[in-house]
Design a protein around this motif. Structure first.
Motif, PDB file in Angstrom:
ATOM      1  N   LYS A 123       0.864  -1.185   0.000  1.00  0.00           N
ATOM      2  CA  LYS A 123       0.000   0.000   0.000  1.00  0.00           C
ATOM      3  C   LYS A 123       0.896   1.229   0.000  1.00  0.00           C
ATOM      4  O   LYS A 123       1.808   1.312   0.845  1.00  0.00           O
ATOM      5  CB  LYS A 123      -0.886  -0.004   1.245  1.00  0.00           C
ATOM      6  CG  LYS A 123      -1.877   1.130   1.284  1.00  0.00           C
ATOM      7  CD  LYS A 123      -2.540   1.227   2.641  1.00  0.00           C
ATOM      8  CE  LYS A 123      -3.392   2.466   2.724  1.00  0.00           C
ATOM      9  NZ  LYS A 123      -3.888   2.696   4.079  1.00  0.00           N
ATOM     10  N   GLY A 124       0.668   2.135  -0.921  1.00  0.00           N
ATOM     11  CA  GLY A 124       1.389   3.410  -0.941  1.00  0.00           C
ATOM     12  C   GLY A 124       2.901   3.268  -0.830  1.00  0.00           C
ATOM     13  O   GLY A 124       3.545   4.015  -0.093  1.00  0.00           O
ATOM     14  N   GLY A 125       3.471   2.330  -1.551  1.00  0.00           N
ATOM     15  CA  GLY A 125       4.931   2.182  -1.570  1.00  0.00           C
ATOM     16  C   GLY A 125       5.514   1.476  -0.357  1.00  0.00           C
ATOM     17  O   GLY A 125       6.726   1.471  -0.166  1.00  0.00           O
ATOM     18  N   THR A 126       4.644   0.894   0.467  1.00  0.00           N
ATOM     19  CA  THR A 126       5.165   0.142   1.624  1.00  0.00           C
ATOM     20  C   THR A 126       4.631  -1.294   1.585  1.00  0.00           C
ATOM     21  O   THR A 126       3.605  -1.569   0.949  1.00  0.00           O
ATOM     22  CB  THR A 126       4.739   0.767   2.976  1.00  0.00           C
ATOM     23  OG1 THR A 126       3.310   0.733   3.032  1.00  0.00           O
ATOM     24  CG2 THR A 126       5.206   2.195   3.110  1.00  0.00           C
ATOM     25  N   ILE A 127       5.348  -2.179   2.293  1.00  0.00           N
ATOM     26  CA  ILE A 127       4.867  -3.558   2.440  1.00  0.00           C
ATOM     27  C   ILE A 127       4.041  -3.595   3.711  1.00  0.00           C
ATOM     28  O   ILE A 127       4.584  -3.440   4.811  1.00  0.00           O
ATOM     29  CB  ILE A 127       6.051  -4.556   2.585  1.00  0.00           C
ATOM     30  CG1 ILE A 127       7.095  -4.351   1.487  1.00  0.00           C
ATOM     31  CG2 ILE A 127       5.533  -5.993   2.647  1.00  0.00           C
ATOM     32  CD1 ILE A 127       6.692  -4.770   0.123  1.00  0.00           C
ATOM     33  N   LEU A 128       2.753  -3.802   3.536  1.00  0.00           N
ATOM     34  CA  LEU A 128       1.865  -3.813   4.696  1.00  0.00           C
ATOM     35  C   LEU A 128       2.067  -5.091   5.509  1.00  0.00           C
ATOM     36  O   LEU A 128       2.157  -5.072   6.730  1.00  0.00           O
ATOM     37  CB  LEU A 128       0.427  -3.740   4.193  1.00  0.00           C
ATOM     38  CG  LEU A 128      -0.604  -3.146   5.095  1.00  0.00           C
ATOM     39  CD1 LEU A 128      -0.201  -1.759   5.541  1.00  0.00           C
ATOM     40  CD2 LEU A 128      -1.921  -3.096   4.352  1.00  0.00           C
ATOM     41  N   THR A 129       2.104  -6.202   4.803  1.00  0.00           N
ATOM     42  CA  THR A 129       2.404  -7.485   5.440  1.00  0.00           C
ATOM     43  C   THR A 129       2.777  -8.474   4.342  1.00  0.00           C
ATOM     44  O   THR A 129       2.465  -8.249   3.174  1.00  0.00           O
ATOM     45  CB  THR A 129       1.192  -8.015   6.245  1.00  0.00           C
ATOM     46  OG1 THR A 129       1.559  -9.246   6.881  1.00  0.00           O
ATOM     47  CG2 THR A 129      -0.003  -8.292   5.366  1.00  0.00           C
ATOM     48  N   GLU A 130       3.467  -9.526   4.728  1.00  0.00           N
ATOM     49  CA  GLU A 130       3.790 -10.568   3.757  1.00  0.00           C
ATOM     50  C   GLU A 130       4.013 -11.871   4.497  1.00  0.00           C
ATOM     51  O   GLU A 130       4.306 -11.867   5.695  1.00  0.00           O
ATOM     52  CB  GLU A 130       5.003 -10.183   2.907  1.00  0.00           C
ATOM     53  CG  GLU A 130       6.282  -9.889   3.659  1.00  0.00           C
ATOM     54  CD  GLU A 130       7.147 -11.114   3.860  1.00  0.00           C
ATOM     55  OE1 GLU A 130       7.010 -12.080   3.081  1.00  0.00           O
ATOM     56  OE2 GLU A 130       7.939 -11.115   4.810  1.00  0.00           O
ATOM     57  N   ARG A 163      -5.519 -14.622   7.086  1.00  0.00           N
ATOM     58  CA  ARG A 163      -6.188 -14.722   8.392  1.00  0.00           C
ATOM     59  C   ARG A 163      -5.737 -13.603   9.337  1.00  0.00           C
ATOM     60  O   ARG A 163      -6.107 -13.590  10.496  1.00  0.00           O
ATOM     61  CB  ARG A 163      -5.906 -16.083   9.036  1.00  0.00           C
ATOM     62  CG  ARG A 163      -6.652 -17.204   8.341  1.00  0.00           C
ATOM     63  CD  ARG A 163      -6.475 -18.544   9.037  1.00  0.00           C
ATOM     64  NE  ARG A 163      -7.292 -19.568   8.384  1.00  0.00           N
ATOM     65  CZ  ARG A 163      -6.913 -20.278   7.340  1.00  0.00           C
ATOM     66  NH1 ARG A 163      -5.713 -20.091   6.821  1.00  0.00           N
ATOM     67  NH2 ARG A 163      -7.709 -21.167   6.775  1.00  0.00           N
ATOM     68  N   ASN A 164      -4.924 -12.697   8.781  1.00  0.00           N
ATOM     69  CA  ASN A 164      -4.429 -11.581   9.593  1.00  0.00           C
ATOM     70  C   ASN A 164      -5.610 -10.683   9.980  1.00  0.00           C
ATOM     71  O   ASN A 164      -6.309 -10.161   9.112  1.00  0.00           O
ATOM     72  CB  ASN A 164      -3.398 -10.802   8.739  1.00  0.00           C
ATOM     73  CG  ASN A 164      -2.682  -9.736   9.521  1.00  0.00           C
ATOM     74  OD1 ASN A 164      -3.257  -9.161  10.442  1.00  0.00           O
ATOM     75  ND2 ASN A 164      -1.448  -9.468   9.156  1.00  0.00           N
ATOM     76  N   PRO A 165      -5.852 -10.488  11.294  1.00  0.00           N
ATOM     77  CA  PRO A 165      -7.025  -9.710  11.698  1.00  0.00           C
ATOM     78  C   PRO A 165      -6.819  -8.194  11.625  1.00  0.00           C
ATOM     79  O   PRO A 165      -7.774  -7.427  11.826  1.00  0.00           O
ATOM     80  CB  PRO A 165      -7.228 -10.154  13.149  1.00  0.00           C
ATOM     81  CG  PRO A 165      -5.870 -10.563  13.623  1.00  0.00           C
ATOM     82  CD  PRO A 165      -5.101 -11.042  12.423  1.00  0.00           C
ATOM     83  N   ASP A 166      -5.587  -7.742  11.342  1.00  0.00           N
ATOM     84  CA  ASP A 166      -5.322  -6.301  11.278  1.00  0.00           C
ATOM     85  C   ASP A 166      -6.344  -5.639  10.333  1.00  0.00           C
ATOM     86  O   ASP A 166      -6.448  -6.015   9.168  1.00  0.00           O
ATOM     87  CB  ASP A 166      -3.885  -6.111  10.746  1.00  0.00           C
ATOM     88  CG  ASP A 166      -3.507  -4.641  10.652  1.00  0.00           C
ATOM     89  OD1 ASP A 166      -4.411  -3.812  10.418  1.00  0.00           O
ATOM     90  OD2 ASP A 166      -2.314  -4.337  10.798  1.00  0.00           O
ATOM     91  N   PRO A 167      -7.088  -4.655  10.856  1.00  0.00           N
ATOM     92  CA  PRO A 167      -8.156  -4.052  10.046  1.00  0.00           C
ATOM     93  C   PRO A 167      -7.645  -3.491   8.712  1.00  0.00           C
ATOM     94  O   PRO A 167      -8.353  -3.539   7.710  1.00  0.00           O
ATOM     95  CB  PRO A 167      -8.686  -2.912  10.929  1.00  0.00           C
ATOM     96  CG  PRO A 167      -8.210  -3.228  12.310  1.00  0.00           C
ATOM     97  CD  PRO A 167      -6.998  -4.090  12.212  1.00  0.00           C
ATOM     98  N   GLU A 168      -6.397  -2.984   8.715  1.00  0.00           N
ATOM     99  CA  GLU A 168      -5.881  -2.411   7.465  1.00  0.00           C
ATOM    100  C   GLU A 168      -5.653  -3.511   6.420  1.00  0.00           C
ATOM    101  O   GLU A 168      -5.932  -3.342   5.238  1.00  0.00           O
ATOM    102  CB  GLU A 168      -4.581  -1.646   7.722  1.00  0.00           C
ATOM    103  CG  GLU A 168      -4.332  -0.658   6.624  1.00  0.00           C
ATOM    104  CD  GLU A 168      -3.183   0.296   6.902  1.00  0.00           C
ATOM    105  OE1 GLU A 168      -3.063   1.267   6.153  1.00  0.00           O
ATOM    106  OE2 GLU A 168      -2.401   0.061   7.848  1.00  0.00           O
ATOM    107  N   VAL A 169      -5.156  -4.649   6.916  1.00  0.00           N
ATOM    108  CA  VAL A 169      -4.924  -5.786   6.015  1.00  0.00           C
ATOM    109  C   VAL A 169      -6.257  -6.284   5.471  1.00  0.00           C
ATOM    110  O   VAL A 169      -6.430  -6.486   4.261  1.00  0.00           O
ATOM    111  CB  VAL A 169      -4.181  -6.929   6.754  1.00  0.00           C
ATOM    112  CG1 VAL A 169      -4.127  -8.190   5.906  1.00  0.00           C
ATOM    113  CG2 VAL A 169      -2.770  -6.481   7.132  1.00  0.00           C
TER     114      VAL A 169
END
Ligand code: ADP
Length: 275
Positions: A221-228, A236-242
């Motif tokens: 997102k926006g030039g960053t790695i949010l998760t991988e 299954r990542n519960p992070d609302p942004e993910v």
């Protein structure tokens, strides 16, 4: 050159920064993509997915930081070694990136022209025919790109990526603009390539492609790695942004009536509803 270290990641970005135009896209981004299987890079338009893939393929250099491809620093390569490394990497471009004044055959043949100009004509012909058949465009070899649909042009780009039988494939939105039947064939081909032990790194927003192929997900997102990480962990990542990104990206692209999040939380390995 020395052989590639066997277990080296297919890609390693070490604190890279990159500004494609006047605006900074990546700031000290680090990411490791392991060798083997299929890693899917997802994220909204403009997140930097295509640019990351091009940087990883050594097509553009970062402003700062280091990028390793299979343990080899792109920056350290002589022209000769760069060509040898490039032979092991097929790249299918989002827009095809075809030469307008060349036939489909000549476009698929290009890696041979650059990397192995002395290869016997028969070997090249066989390789082009095989790659064209894999990409399903064997009847269009004499046509020019302008005579093809966008979906077909992408298949030519895929044929070109496959022609040297590389162990690693970078695929930028390979299934966009394809009809359902062609998509099904392509998913079969990609799964065959995976079974043969090849590494696929794929940019897509298509939920079918993701659910059927991804072993790992990289969410941007926006030039960053949010998760991988592994597919099952990221989905299954519960992070609302993910969750928000997975939902928005997948629903943007989806024409399915199925609830996309249900789809993603199915038992992926066990053959869910899409299998
Ligand atoms: P994605 O593949 O996620 O849609 P891209 O990697 O294509 O994103 O682009 C990320 C951002 O970088 C976009 O805002 C795009 O406009 C910008 N960008 C990419 N390439 C260039 C370029 N050559 N010149 C200027 N801006 C660019």
């Amino acid at each position: 050159m020395k052989p590639f270290p066997e277990q080296a990641p297919v890609l390693q970005f070490d604190s890279i920064s990159y500004s494609p135009g006047t605006t900074r896209l990546f700031t000290q981004l680090s990411l490791t993509v392991p060798v083997g299987a299929c890693s899917v890079i997802m994220g909204p338009s403009g997140a930097g997915k295509s640019t990351l893939l091009r940087l990883g393929a050594g097509l553009i250099p970062p402003d700062t930081g280091t990028i390793f491809f299979r343990g080899v620093n792109w920056n350290d390569l002589t022209d000769h070694d760069n060509a040898l490394v490039r032979e092991t990497l097929g790249f299918a471009f989002q827009n095809g990136a075809l030469w307008a004044n060349k036939s489909v055959y000549q476009n698929i043949e290009l890696p041979y022209v650059y990397h192995r100009p002395k290869a016997p004509k028969k070997e090249v012909q066989e390789a082009v025919t095989r790659a064209a058949a894999l990409a399903g465009i064997q009847s269009q070899l004499s046509l020019r790109p302008s005579q093809l649909s966008l979906g077909e042009q992408k298949m030519v780009s895929l044929g070109r990526a496959l022609v040297m039988d590389p162990p690693v494939l970078f695929l930028d939105d390979p299934t966009g603009s394809l009809d359902a039947q062609s998509l099904e064939k392509l998913l079969g081909l990609f799964n065959d390539l995976k079974r043969q032990g090849r590494t696929l790194v794929l940019v897509t927003q298509d939920p079918t492609v993701t659910a059927r192929l991804a072993d790992r997900l990289v969410l941007m997102k926006g030039g960053t790695i949010l998760t991988e990480g592994p597919f099952s962990e990221v989905t299954r990542n519960p992070d609302p942004e993910v969750v928000a990104i997975l939902t928005s990206v997948l629903s943007q692209a989806s024409t399915f009536s199925t609830d996309i999040l249900d789809l993603l939380s199915i038992d992926h390995e066990g053959g869910g509803i899409l299998k």
